[in-house]
Design a protein around this motif. Structure first.
Motif, PDB file in Angstrom:
ATOM      1  N   ASN A 221      15.815  30.649  63.389  1.00  0.00           N
ATOM      2  CA  ASN A 221      16.097  29.332  63.758  1.00  0.00           C
ATOM      3  C   ASN A 221      17.546  28.895  63.876  1.00  0.00           C
ATOM      4  O   ASN A 221      17.971  27.509  63.868  1.00  0.00           O
ATOM      5  CB  ASN A 221      15.494  28.351  62.479  1.00  0.00           C
ATOM      6  CG  ASN A 221      13.977  28.794  62.374  1.00  0.00           C
ATOM      7  OD1 ASN A 221      13.278  28.740  63.169  1.00  0.00           O
ATOM      8  ND2 ASN A 221      13.675  28.882  61.175  1.00  0.00           N
ATOM      9  N   THR A 222      18.072  29.655  64.644  1.00  0.00           N
ATOM     10  CA  THR A 222      19.499  29.625  65.206  1.00  0.00           C
ATOM     11  C   THR A 222      19.665  29.839  66.553  1.00  0.00           C
ATOM     12  O   THR A 222      18.544  30.575  67.114  1.00  0.00           O
ATOM     13  CB  THR A 222      20.684  30.083  64.202  1.00  0.00           C
ATOM     14  OG1 THR A 222      20.653  31.356  64.668  1.00  0.00           O
ATOM     15  CG2 THR A 222      20.643  29.830  62.886  1.00  0.00           C
ATOM     16  N   ASN A 223      20.939  29.874  67.139  1.00  0.00           N
ATOM     17  CA  ASN A 223      20.738  30.679  68.741  1.00  0.00           C
ATOM     18  C   ASN A 223      21.658  32.050  68.253  1.00  0.00           C
ATOM     19  O   ASN A 223      22.184  32.388  69.606  1.00  0.00           O
ATOM     20  CB  ASN A 223      21.358  29.526  69.724  1.00  0.00           C
ATOM     21  CG  ASN A 223      22.868  29.044  69.149  1.00  0.00           C
ATOM     22  OD1 ASN A 223      23.343  29.512  68.132  1.00  0.00           O
ATOM     23  ND2 ASN A 223      23.467  28.656  70.247  1.00  0.00           N
ATOM     24  N   ILE A 224      21.605  32.467  67.234  1.00  0.00           N
ATOM     25  CA  ILE A 224      22.578  33.487  67.059  1.00  0.00           C
ATOM     26  C   ILE A 224      21.697  34.776  66.815  1.00  0.00           C
ATOM     27  O   ILE A 224      20.571  34.760  65.949  1.00  0.00           O
ATOM     28  CB  ILE A 224      23.504  33.388  65.739  1.00  0.00           C
ATOM     29  CG1 ILE A 224      24.321  32.212  66.135  1.00  0.00           C
ATOM     30  CG2 ILE A 224      24.312  34.533  65.479  1.00  0.00           C
ATOM     31  CD1 ILE A 224      25.593  32.524  66.990  1.00  0.00           C
ATOM     32  N   PHE A 225      22.053  36.054  67.539  1.00  0.00           N
ATOM     33  CA  PHE A 225      21.471  37.317  67.355  1.00  0.00           C
ATOM     34  C   PHE A 225      22.014  37.955  66.317  1.00  0.00           C
ATOM     35  O   PHE A 225      23.275  38.367  66.401  1.00  0.00           O
ATOM     36  CB  PHE A 225      21.103  37.929  68.561  1.00  0.00           C
ATOM     37  CG  PHE A 225      20.323  37.366  69.262  1.00  0.00           C
ATOM     38  CD1 PHE A 225      18.870  38.021  69.660  1.00  0.00           C
ATOM     39  CD2 PHE A 225      20.471  36.307  70.141  1.00  0.00           C
ATOM     40  CE1 PHE A 225      17.939  37.589  70.357  1.00  0.00           C
ATOM     41  CE2 PHE A 225      19.578  35.906  71.016  1.00  0.00           C
ATOM     42  CZ  PHE A 225      18.251  36.382  71.034  1.00  0.00           C
TER      43      PHE A 225
ATOM     44  N   ASN B 202      25.739  34.814  70.284  1.00  0.00           N
ATOM     45  CA  ASN B 202      24.870  34.297  70.826  1.00  0.00           C
ATOM     46  C   ASN B 202      24.424  34.706  72.141  1.00  0.00           C
ATOM     47  O   ASN B 202      24.930  35.731  72.916  1.00  0.00           O
ATOM     48  CB  ASN B 202      25.317  32.726  70.755  1.00  0.00           C
ATOM     49  CG  ASN B 202      26.425  32.375  71.794  1.00  0.00           C
ATOM     50  OD1 ASN B 202      26.626  32.947  72.700  1.00  0.00           O
ATOM     51  ND2 ASN B 202      27.114  31.507  71.328  1.00  0.00           N
ATOM     52  N   LEU B 203      23.445  34.176  72.940  1.00  0.00           N
ATOM     53  CA  LEU B 203      23.020  34.521  74.117  1.00  0.00           C
ATOM     54  C   LEU B 203      24.018  34.829  75.329  1.00  0.00           C
ATOM     55  O   LEU B 203      24.259  35.531  76.137  1.00  0.00           O
ATOM     56  CB  LEU B 203      21.934  33.778  75.007  1.00  0.00           C
ATOM     57  CG  LEU B 203      20.231  34.089  74.419  1.00  0.00           C
ATOM     58  CD1 LEU B 203      19.526  33.336  75.301  1.00  0.00           C
ATOM     59  CD2 LEU B 203      20.327  35.501  74.810  1.00  0.00           C
TER      60      LEU B 203
ATOM     61  N   GLY C  40      17.705  32.489  67.993  1.00  0.00           N
ATOM     62  CA  GLY C  40      17.919  33.477  67.497  1.00  0.00           C
ATOM     63  C   GLY C  40      17.174  34.494  66.433  1.00  0.00           C
ATOM     64  O   GLY C  40      16.052  34.102  65.991  1.00  0.00           O
ATOM     65  N   ILE C  41      17.573  35.898  66.270  1.00  0.00           N
ATOM     66  CA  ILE C  41      16.853  36.549  65.282  1.00  0.00           C
ATOM     67  C   ILE C  41      17.735  37.277  64.564  1.00  0.00           C
ATOM     68  O   ILE C  41      18.825  37.614  64.963  1.00  0.00           O
ATOM     69  CB  ILE C  41      15.809  37.540  66.190  1.00  0.00           C
ATOM     70  CG1 ILE C  41      16.359  38.515  66.926  1.00  0.00           C
ATOM     71  CG2 ILE C  41      14.767  36.658  67.022  1.00  0.00           C
ATOM     72  CD1 ILE C  41      15.440  39.494  67.405  1.00  0.00           C
ATOM     73  N   ASN C  42      17.077  37.667  63.213  1.00  0.00           N
ATOM     74  CA  ASN C  42      17.832  38.689  62.289  1.00  0.00           C
ATOM     75  C   ASN C  42      17.051  40.035  62.689  1.00  0.00           C
ATOM     76  O   ASN C  42      15.750  40.058  62.855  1.00  0.00           O
ATOM     77  CB  ASN C  42      17.671  38.304  61.076  1.00  0.00           C
ATOM     78  CG  ASN C  42      18.167  36.843  60.673  1.00  0.00           C
ATOM     79  OD1 ASN C  42      19.352  36.761  61.308  1.00  0.00           O
ATOM     80  ND2 ASN C  42      17.739  36.269  59.550  1.00  0.00           N
ATOM     81  N   LEU C  43      17.857  41.106  62.972  1.00  0.00           N
ATOM     82  CA  LEU C  43      17.301  42.359  63.159  1.00  0.00           C
ATOM     83  C   LEU C  43      17.803  43.531  62.651  1.00  0.00           C
ATOM     84  O   LEU C  43      19.163  43.442  62.362  1.00  0.00           O
ATOM     85  CB  LEU C  43      17.121  42.516  64.636  1.00  0.00           C
ATOM     86  CG  LEU C  43      16.451  43.789  65.231  1.00  0.00           C
ATOM     87  CD1 LEU C  43      15.618  43.440  66.682  1.00  0.00           C
ATOM     88  CD2 LEU C  43      17.275  44.963  65.503  1.00  0.00           C
ATOM     89  N   VAL C  44      17.208  44.384  61.886  1.00  0.00           N
ATOM     90  CA  VAL C  44      17.733  45.578  61.239  1.00  0.00           C
ATOM     91  C   VAL C  44      16.961  46.829  61.908  1.00  0.00           C
ATOM     92  O   VAL C  44      15.746  46.852  62.099  1.00  0.00           O
ATOM     93  CB  VAL C  44      17.394  45.799  59.690  1.00  0.00           C
ATOM     94  CG1 VAL C  44      18.115  47.094  59.281  1.00  0.00           C
ATOM     95  CG2 VAL C  44      18.218  44.724  59.085  1.00  0.00           C
ATOM     96  N   PHE C  45      17.949  47.963  62.728  1.00  0.00           N
ATOM     97  CA  PHE C  45      17.190  49.092  63.007  1.00  0.00           C
ATOM     98  C   PHE C  45      17.785  50.192  62.536  1.00  0.00           C
ATOM     99  O   PHE C  45      18.975  50.311  62.101  1.00  0.00           O
ATOM    100  CB  PHE C  45      17.193  48.978  64.572  1.00  0.00           C
ATOM    101  CG  PHE C  45      18.678  49.198  65.310  1.00  0.00           C
ATOM    102  CD1 PHE C  45      19.522  48.270  65.229  1.00  0.00           C
ATOM    103  CD2 PHE C  45      18.813  50.364  65.752  1.00  0.00           C
ATOM    104  CE1 PHE C  45      20.599  48.489  65.790  1.00  0.00           C
ATOM    105  CE2 PHE C  45      20.010  51.000  66.357  1.00  0.00           C
ATOM    106  CZ  PHE C  45      21.014  49.871  66.336  1.00  0.00           C
ATOM    107  N   GLY C  46      16.984  51.459  62.539  1.00  0.00           N
ATOM    108  CA  GLY C  46      17.313  52.623  62.052  1.00  0.00           C
ATOM    109  C   GLY C  46      16.352  53.698  62.283  1.00  0.00           C
ATOM    110  O   GLY C  46      15.159  53.215  62.468  1.00  0.00           O
TER     111      GLY C  46
END
Ligand code: GLA
Length: 386
Positions: free
Chosen positions: A64-68, A82-83, A111-117
């Protein structure tokens, strides 16, 4: 899912929870192996890849922001943008996320929060970067209801990869998105039509050996090879009007073409034409359970990649030669873009412990580093993953 993968999945999920709370979506993006058909995809040719069980997990939720906010669990690195910033930066692993967003070129993201691995070695020719771009694009499609079909997502993921500097074809993204376990994909890159080819290998197996020579396709001759093929098509099409790509040539055209192409360019062309033919022969061999024949095709492919297409390196050539002295190995070749990375090997049974120990020793003595043996199994692609 193999236990190692369950373990990795739990680990990434826990990290996501600690950093961001509950996730809304999880995507598994596998790596890819390729039985045969190398450097043919961007020449509109045939490839025969399959997804493997090693891969990358991506957990995400909207914020709910515009930040990734993106966290790389394996390297403990974090990026936040941000985008607008996605249009500026093109470096490190972040570029795969930035370029994916650019390829989608749609508004309406929040925006989204993401974790990858995961457990795909980087620069090993098993598509760690395509797993990220493909995984991220499928994830965004689902999270924001973008309504893209599989073909569009393959194209977008491929565009993202090109944006990050490698003018690759679509083999990796297609495989990662569409694979079905226990099948390889015979993909015709001229029109992207494909068939699943059942991988019934009896007591034979594929395994990889990583040279652990790191390569970055951007910094190698990969793009030059593509340019050479395009140049050859330009020259050939002056006389052969119906030739739009190297795929349009057949083996019987080669003698006459050799008359007007300089040696280096002719070698590139003849490799691609022969490799396309080998893919079809490999499919036939697989269907008829002719594993010795399949192995021989792998060996021929390596020979062409090394001597005609010139994308191998000393370590890869050494490994191929070494493995072929082991009688239960039916075939071996470099896999992927080349200049380092892995060999793919077809073996009757499994490599013996003593053989592996000796290989480790001999390779270390020769190159001062150890190779890594990577057993592989076929896996479902992102869209078929349960
Ligand atoms: C890389 C590219 C693919 C393909 C292979 C070589 O993996 O991403 O598109 O060209 O090299 O076959």
């Amino acid at each position: 899912m193999p236990n190692t993968m369950k373990h990795i999945k739990n680990k990434i999920e826990t990290i996501f929870f600690q950093k961001f709370g509950t996730h809304e979506i999880m995507i598994f993006a596998p790596g890819r192996a390729n039985i045969i058909g190398e450097h043919t995809d961007y020449n509109n040719g045939f490839v025969l890849p399959f997804a493997i069980s090693q891969g990358v997990f991506l957990f995400a939720s909207k914020n709910n922001t515009n930040i990734f906010n993106i966290y790389a669990a394996d390297t403990n690195e974090f990026t936040s943008f941000n985008l607008d910033a996605a249009y500026i930066f093109n470096y490190g692993w972040e570029k795969y996320f930035h370029q994916s967003l650019l390829a989608l070129n749609v508004n309406g993201f929040a925006g989204i929060n993401l974790v990858f691995g995961g457990n795909l070695p980087i620069g090993a020719g098993i598509s760690s970067s395509s797993a990220i771009t493909s995984g991220f694009i499928v994830l965004l499609n689902a999270l924001f209801n973008l309504g893209m079909d599989a073909a569009t997502m393959v194209d977008k993921a491929s565009e993202a990869e090109v944006g990050s500097g490698v003018r690759g074809g679509i083999m990796d993204q297609f495989t990662i998105i569409n694979s079905v376990q226990n099948n390889a994909i015979l993909l015709d890159c001229r029109d992207n039509s494909f068939q699943y080819i059942e991988l019934h290998l009896e007591d034979n197996n594929f395994f990889l050996i990583n040279t652990n020579v790191k390569h970055s396709l951007v910094h190698t001759d990969y793009n030059n090879r593509r340019a050479e093929c395009e140049k050859a098509v330009g020259l050939i099409s002056r006389d052969y009007k119906n030739i739009g790509s190297l795929r349009d040539l057949s083996l019987s055209d080669l003698p006459s073409i050799s008359l007007f192409l300089e040696d280096k360019l002719f070698n590139r062309v003849s490799f691609v034409v022969e490799e396309n033919n080998r893919v079809l022969l490999a499919v036939k061999a697989l269907k008829e359970n002719q594993y010795t024949k399949l192995g021989a095709l792998l060996n021929e492919s390596h020979d062409g990649l090394s001597h005609k297409y010139d994308v191998s390196c000393e370590e890869l050539d050494w490994l191929v030669k070494y493995t072929l002295d082991y009688e239960i190995i039916l075939g071996s070749r470099m896999m992927g873009g080349g200049f380092g990375g892995c060999t793919i090997n077809l073996i009757k049974g499994y490599p013996d412990k003593n053989w592996i120990a000796k290989l480790n020793n001999d390779y270390f003595e020769r190159f001062g580093l150890y190779p890594t043996i990577i057993p592989i199994q076929s896996s479902n692609g992102i869209l078929n993953f349960k």
